[in-house]
Write a protein that holds these residues in place. Structure first.
Motif, PDB file in Angstrom:
ATOM      1  N   ASN A   1      13.125 -27.501 -37.897  1.00  0.00           N
ATOM      2  CA  ASN A   1      12.833 -26.177 -37.354  1.00  0.00           C
ATOM      3  C   ASN A   1      11.484 -26.168 -36.651  1.00  0.00           C
ATOM      4  OD1 ASN A   1      15.223 -24.861 -38.315  1.00  0.00           O
ATOM      5  ND2 ASN A   1      14.363 -24.976 -40.362  1.00  0.00           N
ATOM      6  N   MET A   2      11.235 -25.113 -35.891  1.00  0.00           N
ATOM      7  CA  MET A   2       9.990 -24.977 -35.137  1.00  0.00           C
ATOM      8  C   MET A   2       8.757 -25.039 -36.046  1.00  0.00           C
ATOM      9  SD  MET A   2      10.784 -24.584 -31.873  1.00  0.00           S
ATOM     10  CE  MET A   2       9.502 -23.682 -31.067  1.00  0.00           C
ATOM     11  N   ASP A   3       8.905 -24.567 -37.305  1.00  0.00           N
ATOM     12  CA  ASP A   3       7.763 -24.582 -38.233  1.00  0.00           C
ATOM     13  C   ASP A   3       7.603 -25.923 -38.945  1.00  0.00           C
ATOM     14  OD1 ASP A   3       9.832 -24.585 -40.071  1.00  0.00           O
ATOM     15  OD2 ASP A   3       9.318 -22.654 -40.971  1.00  0.00           O
ATOM     16  N   GLY A   4       8.435 -26.902 -38.572  1.00  0.00           N
ATOM     17  CA  GLY A   4       8.326 -28.243 -39.139  1.00  0.00           C
ATOM     18  C   GLY A   4       9.194 -28.483 -40.359  1.00  0.00           C
ATOM     19  N   THR A   5       9.818 -27.441 -40.898  1.00  0.00           N
ATOM     20  CA  THR A   5      10.682 -27.611 -42.057  1.00  0.00           C
ATOM     21  C   THR A   5      12.018 -28.216 -41.634  1.00  0.00           C
ATOM     22  OG1 THR A   5      11.562 -25.366 -41.868  1.00  0.00           O
ATOM     23  CG2 THR A   5       9.635 -25.669 -43.302  1.00  0.00           C
TER      24      THR A   5
END
Length: 84
Positions: free
Chosen positions: A8-12
């Motif tokens: 995901n965009m948040d790195g998760t």
């Protein structure tokens, strides 16, 4: 259904179902249909559609579809998939 992991965009990282993948030759682009197992009401499942590109072997990026003409062609391709 195959499971794939997406970043995901948040790195998760998130595991999702790969519903289908297809190429539209006219656009020379590939697309995926993904599901997170979410419902969209009335017995329908929520799906996500995205263009994808292979950055390096086995590593892909998802790209949002913003162009109306591309969306039309993606919808046409999905309709053909459902009908076949």
């Amino acid at each position: 259904m195959n499971k794939i992991s997406i970043k995901n965009m948040d790195g998760t990282m998130e595991e999702v179902d790969l519903v289908n993948a297809f190429k539209i030759g006219e656009l020379n682009k590939s697309f995926v249909i993904l599901s997170k197992g979410e419902t969209a009401g009335e017995g329908m499942s929520k799906i996500y559609i995205s263009e994808f590109v292979e950055n390096t072997p086995g590593v892909y990026s998802l790209i949002g579809i913003k162009d109306d003409d591309t969306w039309k062609k993606v919808k046409e391709a999905m309709k053909q998939i459902v009908e076949s």
